[in-house]
Design a protein around this motif. Structure first.
Motif, PDB file in Angstrom:
ATOM      1  N   UNK A   1       0.803  -1.233   0.000  1.00 11.22           N
ATOM      2  CA  UNK A   1       0.000   0.000   0.000  1.00 11.22           C
ATOM      3  C   UNK A   1       0.833   1.280   0.000  1.00 11.22           C
ATOM      4  N   UNK A   2       1.844   1.407   0.871  1.00 10.50           N
ATOM      5  CA  UNK A   2       2.578   2.683   0.877  1.00 10.50           C
ATOM      6  C   UNK A   2       3.198   3.004  -0.468  1.00 10.50           C
ATOM      7  N   UNK A   3       3.660   1.979  -1.142  1.00 13.75           N
ATOM      8  CA  UNK A   3       4.326   2.186  -2.410  1.00 13.75           C
ATOM      9  C   UNK A   3       3.301   2.550  -3.492  1.00 13.75           C
ATOM     10  N   UNK A   4       2.080   2.060  -3.364  1.00 14.37           N
ATOM     11  CA  UNK A   4       1.046   2.357  -4.351  1.00 14.37           C
ATOM     12  C   UNK A   4       0.423   3.730  -4.114  1.00 14.37           C
ATOM     13  N   UNK A   5       0.514   4.244  -2.883  1.00 15.02           N
ATOM     14  CA  UNK A   5      -0.125   5.520  -2.575  1.00 15.02           C
ATOM     15  C   UNK A   5       0.655   6.667  -3.218  1.00 15.02           C
ATOM     16  N   UNK A   6      -0.046   7.627  -3.849  1.00 12.37           N
ATOM     17  CA  UNK A   6       0.636   8.755  -4.471  1.00 12.37           C
ATOM     18  C   UNK A   6       1.431   9.563  -3.448  1.00 12.37           C
ATOM     19  N   UNK A   7       2.615  10.021  -3.860  1.00 13.23           N
ATOM     20  CA  UNK A   7       3.447  10.835  -2.978  1.00 13.23           C
ATOM     21  C   UNK A   7       2.721  12.060  -2.450  1.00 13.23           C
ATOM     22  N   UNK A   8       1.844  12.632  -3.284  1.00 12.60           N
ATOM     23  CA  UNK A   8       1.116  13.826  -2.863  1.00 12.60           C
ATOM     24  C   UNK A   8       0.200  13.508  -1.688  1.00 12.60           C
ATOM     25  N   UNK A   9      -0.508  12.375  -1.793  1.00 10.89           N
ATOM     26  CA  UNK A   9      -1.414  11.990  -0.718  1.00 10.89           C
ATOM     27  C   UNK A   9      -0.611  11.686   0.547  1.00 10.89           C
ATOM     28  N   UNK A  10       0.545  11.060   0.383  1.00  6.04           N
ATOM     29  CA  UNK A  10       1.388  10.748   1.538  1.00  6.04           C
ATOM     30  C   UNK A  10       1.815  12.045   2.221  1.00  6.04           C
ATOM     31  N   UNK A  11       2.191  13.044   1.415  1.00  5.48           N
ATOM     32  CA  UNK A  11       2.587  14.335   1.995  1.00  5.48           C
ATOM     33  C   UNK A  11       1.415  14.961   2.743  1.00  5.48           C
ATOM     34  N   UNK A  12       0.219  14.924   2.136  1.00  3.47           N
ATOM     35  CA  UNK A  12      -0.950  15.544   2.769  1.00  3.47           C
ATOM     36  C   UNK A  12      -1.250  14.894   4.119  1.00  3.47           C
ATOM     37  N   UNK A  13      -1.259  13.559   4.148  1.00  2.00           N
ATOM     38  CA  UNK A  13      -1.599  12.892   5.409  1.00  2.00           C
ATOM     39  C   UNK A  13      -0.476  13.052   6.421  1.00  2.00           C
ATOM     40  N   UNK A  14       0.789  13.057   5.964  1.00  2.00           N
ATOM     41  CA  UNK A  14       1.908  13.222   6.901  1.00  2.00           C
ATOM     42  C   UNK A  14       1.836  14.596   7.558  1.00  2.00           C
TER      43      UNK A  14
ATOM     44  N   UNK B   1      -0.270  -2.758  10.575  1.00  2.00           N
ATOM     45  CA  UNK B   1      -0.743  -1.559  11.256  1.00  2.00           C
ATOM     46  C   UNK B   1       0.038  -0.340  10.787  1.00  2.00           C
ATOM     47  N   UNK B   2       1.364  -0.475  10.768  1.00  2.00           N
ATOM     48  CA  UNK B   2       2.222   0.641  10.357  1.00  2.00           C
ATOM     49  C   UNK B   2       1.936   1.013   8.899  1.00  2.00           C
ATOM     50  N   UNK B   3       1.719  -0.001   8.084  1.00  2.00           N
ATOM     51  CA  UNK B   3       1.558   0.207   6.654  1.00  2.00           C
ATOM     52  C   UNK B   3       0.191   0.827   6.327  1.00  2.00           C
ATOM     53  N   UNK B   4      -0.833   0.377   7.025  1.00  2.00           N
ATOM     54  CA  UNK B   4      -2.196   0.782   6.677  1.00  2.00           C
ATOM     55  C   UNK B   4      -2.635   2.040   7.436  1.00  2.00           C
TER      56      UNK B   4
ATOM     57  N   UNK C   1       2.685 -13.965  13.530  1.00  2.00           N
ATOM     58  CA  UNK C   1       1.397 -13.301  13.288  1.00  2.00           C
ATOM     59  C   UNK C   1       1.378 -11.940  13.963  1.00  2.00           C
ATOM     60  N   UNK C   2       1.913 -11.864  15.192  1.00  2.00           N
ATOM     61  CA  UNK C   2       1.954 -10.570  15.883  1.00  2.00           C
ATOM     62  C   UNK C   2       2.822  -9.595  15.107  1.00  2.00           C
ATOM     63  N   UNK C   3       3.986 -10.077  14.649  1.00  2.00           N
ATOM     64  CA  UNK C   3       4.883  -9.202  13.881  1.00  2.00           C
ATOM     65  C   UNK C   3       4.191  -8.700  12.617  1.00  2.00           C
TER      66      UNK C   3
END
Lengths: 306, 277
Positions: free
Chosen positions: A122-135, B21-24, B13-15
């Motif tokens: 997911x992080x890699x698929x998310x646009x950099x712009x959206x990542x900047x906005x949420x960060x 969690x961090x990713x989503x 599973x915990x890891x």
């Protein structure tokens, strides 16, 4: 084989089957790349030896190496180089290190593995712009969830928040970038891990090798070339990286997040100094070239040694 | 032994859950913020669950100002970029995979080299070229600029895919007199459709996400893509944070959904591109 020879003869008579055939397929794309990348690059090299204002781009005054000399001598550029170095090293080390751990984790057996492998991208698929906005929102001084979390941990954040704090802005940007990059390295390394033969791992276990020893002797040699390639790729991507840093801090506070590319863009569009901007860009390209060529040489040397 | 193995699985599973969690979390947080009432938002306590009574915010966000216009512009730019890169990239990859010719090494080096060029560097000369040719402040101009940056990646991915098809498959047809063009279209392209789809997804979303060119070349508000529109919210006070998050989420979700859907091919393709690039 002899039959092929006869057939080749017939093929040669076909009007498109000459030695010019590949160029018919090749020329449109290469002409396009030349017009939109190589010609602008040449112009940029020329600009780097001139004094040119964005407001008056037709009037170039040839100044030789003046832009380069002035750039290298300025203190702010030394800081820029240092920030770039830190940014690239942390991005490469962070994304490869975490990526490898995550790849090993996702390569082991556990329930729901397929879903986990899909979601991790997911992080890699998310646009950099959206990542900047949420960060920026999560780091908002008053309402940001991460700011609250940090103050809960006892981290002293100034009035302006994390991104306005010269000590915290770069770490915040580094964490955000690594967050976005490590899934890509993880997934690439995961596919490399899948070509490690199971029998070898089992054989190592049967021979009484522990996990660490098995990794060193069986897994590491298989994934080492991929790690080298991905590290070079991550380095080039981090040097080029623009929008995330630009949108989060614009290189501030006090230039603590100003990388080469940020410096280049603000020289061109804020200070209107196209010549200086071009010179900074050339430094970036030379560094990328050194990384790529150096990476190749190291990889070749490693291959010869093994 | 058995209990140790079970412990291992629990630990893993915990890891994995912490990892996910961090990713989503940031995406989840966009969603929660969009669905939080003003009172909650500024109350000083952090609300970790979305308030579904606020769901109308998404429709409101879309109806706001230029949001639909932005998304439409992004769609046109991304589709155009996809078309241009495939039209040029498929023949280029075919030539690189199936023919030996003079200058092949030069082409390879050029493709590798263009991947090192920062957009921020080429934005200045392209700006000048576009101003002279009337491509500045136009969607076709932006498509041309974006395509040039995706083309090398797409070409390398497709070359990898063509390389994966045994030469005998198309050589047989060529020996029977089929022209290279029809061999490419009738035999090779259908065989590598998944890789072409992956390359198309990469081209589409690279253009969808592109910011530097868009913000520099387009100054007419009605021609702006969503990346510029969403980025414009940063530091701006007039729009509510819920709306900002809703729009950002609407902008993000198609990219994430497509990558998840096509990820097997995208990652295979990107890896091939990365390894060769």
């Amino acid at each position: 084989m002899s039959q092929t020879g006869i057939r080749r003869g017939r093929f040669r008579r076909s009007p498109l089957g000459s030695k010019w055939t590949p160029y018919i397929f090749l020329v449109p794309a290469m002409a396009y790349i030349t017009i939109f990348q190589l010609v602008p690059l040449l112009q940029e090299i020329y600009l780097s030896f001139t004094k040119t204002s964005l407001l008056n781009p037709g009037r170039n005054v040839w100044v030789g190496f003046e832009n380069y000399i002035a750039t290298f001598q300025s203190e702010s550029f030394q800081q820029t180089m240092l920030v770039t170095l830190v940014y690239v090293v942390v991005c490469v080390a962070g994304s490869v290190g975490i990526g490898l751990l995550v790849a090993l984790l996702l390569n082991s057996r556990f329930p729901g593995r397929g879903i986990a492998r899909a979601l991790v991208t997911i992080p890699w698929a998310a646009p950099g712009i959206a990542v900047a906005v949420i960060a920026v929102w999560m780091l908002n001084a008053q309402y940001g969830v991460l700011s609250r979390f940090l103050s809960g941990l006892g981290v002293a954040v100034g009035e302006g928040g994390v991104l306005d704090d010269p000590n915290l802005a770069l770490p915040a940007i580094l964490i955000t970038t690594v967050w976005q990059l490590f899934p890509f390295t993880a997934v690439v390394l995961l596919s490399a891990l899948q070509s490690v033969p199971d029998e070898l791992v089992e054989a190592a276990h049967v021979d009484g090798a522990g996990r660490w020893w098995t990794f060193r002797v069986v897994t590491w040699p298989v994934i080492r070339p991929t790690i080298g390639l991905i590290a070079v790729l991550m380095a080039i991507w981090s040097i080029r990286r623009f929008e995330l840093i630009w949108l989060m801090t614009r290189g501030g506070p006090l230039g603590t997040t100003k990388t080469l590319v940020i410096d280049l863009y603000s020289q061109a569009f804020d200070s209107k100094q196209l010549g200086t901007a071009a010179a900074i860009g050339m430094v970036g390209i030379v560094i990328s070239l050194i990384i790529v060529v150096g990476g190749r040489l190291v990889a070749n040397a490693a291959e010869r040694n093994s | 032994m058995k209990t140790r193995a079970r412990f291992g699985v629990t630990f893993r599973v915990i890891a994995v859950l912490i990892l996910l969690g961090i990713v989503v979390f940031p995406l989840y947080w966009m969603f929660v913020t969009a669905l939080t009432s003003d009172e909650q938002l500024f109350s000083g306590t952090t609300q970790f669950l979305p308030d579904f009574s606020q769901i109308g915010i998404f429709a409101e966000a879309l109806a706001q100002g230029d949001v639909l216009r932005w998304l439409l512009n992004s769609f046109i730019i991304a589709t155009g970029t996809m078309a241009v890169t495939l039209a040029l990239g498929i023949p280029l990859a075919y030539a690189l995979s199936r023919f030996s010719f003079g200058g092949k090494v030069v082409v390879g080096i050029a493709l590798l080299f263009t991947q090192m060029l920062p957009e921020a560097l080429l934005v200045v000369p392209l700006f000048a070229i576009f101003r002279e040719t009337g491509l500045l402040n136009s969607i076709p101009g932006l498509i041309l600029a974006d395509s040039a940056f995706v083309l090398p990646v797409v070409a390398l991915i497709l070359k990898g895919a063509f390389d994966g098809v045994p030469r005998e498959v198309d050589e047989a047809a060529r020996m029977d007199g089929a022209r290279p063009g029809s061999v490419l279209l009738r035999i090779l392209v259908p065989l590598i459709t998944p890789s072409i789809a992956a390359a198309a997804v990469i081209a589409f979303f690279t253009a969808w996400n592109e910011y530097v060119f868009a913000v520099t070349f387009i100054y007419d508000k009605s021609l702006q893509p969503a990346s510029v529109g969403v980025a414009g919210y940063i530091g701006e006070q007039d729009t509510s944070i819920q709306t900002i998050m809703a729009v950002a989420l609407i902008f993000t979700l198609p990219a994430v959904a497509f990558y998840l859907f096509a990820q097997k091919y995208v990652i295979g393709g990107m890896t091939a591109g990365a390894v060769k690039g």
